[in-house]
Design an enzyme around this catalytic site. Structure first.
Site, PDB file in Angstrom:
ATOM      1  N   ARG A 119       0.882  -1.178   0.000  1.00 16.78           N
ATOM      2  CA  ARG A 119       0.000   0.000   0.000  1.00 16.78           C
ATOM      3  C   ARG A 119       0.913   1.220   0.000  1.00 16.78           C
ATOM      4  O   ARG A 119       1.725   1.380   0.904  1.00 16.78           O
ATOM      5  CB  ARG A 119      -0.910   0.001   1.225  1.00 16.78           C
ATOM      6  CG  ARG A 119      -1.535   1.364   1.496  1.00 16.78           C
ATOM      7  CD  ARG A 119      -2.635   1.324   2.512  1.00 16.78           C
ATOM      8  NE  ARG A 119      -3.810   0.674   1.979  1.00 16.78           N
ATOM      9  CZ  ARG A 119      -5.035   0.797   2.505  1.00 16.78           C
ATOM     10  NH1 ARG A 119      -5.227   1.529   3.576  1.00 16.78           N
ATOM     11  NH2 ARG A 119      -6.069   0.183   1.968  1.00 16.78           N
TER      12      ARG A 119
ATOM     13  N   HIS B 279      -7.456   0.785  -6.341  1.00 17.33           N
ATOM     14  CA  HIS B 279      -7.676  -0.047  -5.145  1.00 17.33           C
ATOM     15  C   HIS B 279      -8.407  -1.331  -5.572  1.00 17.33           C
ATOM     16  O   HIS B 279      -9.554  -1.561  -5.207  1.00 17.33           O
ATOM     17  CB  HIS B 279      -8.482   0.749  -4.108  1.00 17.33           C
ATOM     18  CG  HIS B 279      -8.432   0.180  -2.728  1.00 17.33           C
ATOM     19  ND1 HIS B 279      -7.670  -0.928  -2.388  1.00 17.33           N
ATOM     20  CD2 HIS B 279      -9.050   0.563  -1.571  1.00 17.33           C
ATOM     21  CE1 HIS B 279      -7.835  -1.187  -1.100  1.00 17.33           C
ATOM     22  NE2 HIS B 279      -8.655  -0.304  -0.589  1.00 17.33           N
TER      23      HIS B 279
ATOM     24  N   GLN C 127     -10.147  -3.890  -2.988  1.00 16.21           N
ATOM     25  CA  GLN C 127     -11.445  -3.425  -2.504  1.00 16.21           C
ATOM     26  C   GLN C 127     -12.535  -3.723  -3.536  1.00 16.21           C
ATOM     27  O   GLN C 127     -13.608  -4.211  -3.204  1.00 16.21           O
ATOM     28  CB  GLN C 127     -11.366  -1.910  -2.241  1.00 16.21           C
ATOM     29  CG  GLN C 127     -12.678  -1.299  -1.792  1.00 16.21           C
ATOM     30  CD  GLN C 127     -13.065  -1.719  -0.381  1.00 16.21           C
ATOM     31  OE1 GLN C 127     -12.281  -1.606   0.536  1.00 16.21           O
ATOM     32  NE2 GLN C 127     -14.284  -2.220  -0.220  1.00 16.21           N
TER      33      GLN C 127
ATOM     34  N   ASP D 172     -17.164   7.567  -1.229  1.00 13.22           N
ATOM     35  CA  ASP D 172     -15.846   7.478  -0.591  1.00 13.22           C
ATOM     36  C   ASP D 172     -15.508   8.867  -0.046  1.00 13.22           C
ATOM     37  O   ASP D 172     -16.148   9.858  -0.432  1.00 13.22           O
ATOM     38  CB  ASP D 172     -14.801   7.010  -1.632  1.00 13.22           C
ATOM     39  CG  ASP D 172     -13.424   6.764  -1.022  1.00 13.22           C
ATOM     40  OD1 ASP D 172     -13.311   6.674   0.213  1.00 13.22           O
ATOM     41  OD2 ASP D 172     -12.446   6.657  -1.796  1.00 13.22           O
TER      42      ASP D 172
ATOM     43  N   CYS E  55     -16.234   2.055   0.826  1.00 13.85           N
ATOM     44  CA  CYS E  55     -15.059   1.228   1.119  1.00 13.85           C
ATOM     45  C   CYS E  55     -14.609   1.363   2.572  1.00 13.85           C
ATOM     46  O   CYS E  55     -13.950   0.472   3.103  1.00 13.85           O
ATOM     47  CB  CYS E  55     -13.919   1.587   0.179  1.00 13.85           C
ATOM     48  SG  CYS E  55     -13.494   3.345   0.198  1.00 13.85           S
TER      49      CYS E  55
ATOM     50  N   ARG F 101     -13.625  -8.396   1.992  1.00 17.82           N
ATOM     51  CA  ARG F 101     -12.192  -8.155   1.760  1.00 17.82           C
ATOM     52  C   ARG F 101     -11.412  -9.422   2.118  1.00 17.82           C
ATOM     53  O   ARG F 101     -10.484  -9.816   1.418  1.00 17.82           O
ATOM     54  CB  ARG F 101     -11.690  -6.974   2.609  1.00 17.82           C
ATOM     55  CG  ARG F 101     -12.246  -5.619   2.229  1.00 17.82           C
ATOM     56  CD  ARG F 101     -11.782  -5.176   0.866  1.00 17.82           C
ATOM     57  NE  ARG F 101     -10.329  -5.101   0.765  1.00 17.82           N
ATOM     58  CZ  ARG F 101      -9.576  -4.082   1.182  1.00 17.82           C
ATOM     59  NH1 ARG F 101     -10.154  -3.014   1.692  1.00 17.82           N
ATOM     60  NH2 ARG F 101      -8.249  -4.106   1.056  1.00 17.82           N
TER      61      ARG F 101
END
Ligand code: CP
Ligand code: NVA
Length: 320
Positions: free
Chosen positions: A117, A144, A147, A239, A279, A307
């Site tokens: 990440r 991402h 996700q 988001d 998310c 996830r």
């Protein structure tokens, strides 16, 4: 959940592959990963032991904070019989300037896979280029995909289909918007992104998604009016307005995004049985009202749970 039909009857050998964004996976390969995630979820709920990572170690490099990604990768690796190493940038030499190439070369001699990440996507690409083991993107400024793999699994479980579903993404044209568009294009999900002027998704990503969409019939569009995006949507997605790395723009963004809150009024334009997704982490009262995110349409914890299952599928396929 277990009665759900597989999306594909094909199986794929993905061993040794990287997962940097969904763009280098075919529609059927993504469908296969979602099917596998659902199967591994079933196994875990039934207490069936499945340990394709026995004796293997996965390194988890974090240059940004995380709750879900860290915990789900650590727990997922453990459930697959493997061992996960949490590598914070403050604790490894990468944080003191050791090159990505040297880090990749060394890690490849110890580990069986790496999740990273970070900020710039080029770092993820470089890590994959110099590693001889699979590299998974656990979030970059551009994408991402972990996700989004979990998100499309979640939508499939809730709606029983993906093809022809309309997803409205309201807010910043960020990493989430990008991966939702690429994934949606590959899976036949219509993705309508509503962003304020100056915060639209990257034009090259939109174009790439529209190119992929030609094969699946998905409609990928970017608009300014949130109501137009949400009209008849099956899924509303939001988001944060200021992603990690953009915190100093928070105040500026609160002004730019003030008409982009997903609240009950905006959600009334969606289908009656719409689901709300995020998310996480979320800022109630900014990108989403408390009533929507904590209301009966919200499926945020199903998403967060998936996830674990989606990433287990990914690790089993790439490293197992
Ligand atoms: N959604 C997500 O990636 O959460 P974390 O930042 O907590 O990992
Ligand atoms: N767009 C957000 C997603 C967090 C999971 C960020 O990059 O901070």
């Amino acid at each position: 959940m277990s009665l759900i039909q597989p999306l594909t009857d094909k199986t794929f050998n993905l061993h040794g592959r990287d997962f940097l964004e969904m763009d280098d996976y075919s529609t059927e390969e993504i469908q296969y990963l979602i099917d596998l995630a659902i199967e591994l979820k079933r196994k875990q709920k039934n207490g069936e032991v499945y340990e394709p990572l026995k004796g293997k170690t996965v390194g988890l490099i974090f240059e940004k904070s995380s709750t879900r990604t860290r915990v789900s990768f650590e727990v997922g690796t453990y459930q697959l019989g493997g061992h996960a190493l949490f590598l914070s940038k403050n604790d490894i030499q990468l944080g003191r300037g050791e090159t990505i190439a040297d880090t990749a070369g060394v890690m490849s001699r110890y580990l069986d896979g790496i999740m990273i990440r970070t900020f710039g996507h080029d770092k993820v690409v470089d890590l994959a280029k110099y590693s001889s083991i699979p590299v998974i993107n656990g979030l970059s400024d551009l994408a991402h995909p972990c996700q989004v793999l979990a998100d499309y699994q979640t939508i499939y479980e809730h709606k029983g289909k993906l093809q022809g579903i309309k997803l409205a993404y309201v807010g910043d044209g960020n990493n989430m918007a990008h991966s939702l568009m690429i994934g949606g294009a590959k899976l036949g999900v219509h993705v309508s992104v509503a962003s304020p002027e100056g915060y639209a998704p990257d034009a090259a990503v939109v174009q790439q998604a529209q190119e992929f969409a030609k094969a699946t019939g998905a409609i990928i569009e970017v608009v300014h009016d949130p109501k137009a995006a949400v009209q008849d949507a099956d899924v509303i997605y939001s988001d944060v307005w200021a992603s990690m790395g953009f915190e100093e723009e928070q105040k500026l963004r609160e002004i730019a995004f003030k008409d982009y809150q997903v609240d009950e009024q905006l959600a009334s334009y969606a289908k009656d049985d719409y689901v709300f997704m995020h998310c996480l982490p979320a800022h109630r009262g900014e990108e989403v009202s408390e009533g929507v995110i904590d209301g009966k349409h919200s499926i945020i914890f199903d998403q967060a749970e998936n996830r674990l299952h989606a990433q287990k599928a990914l690790m089993a396929a790439l490293m197992g």
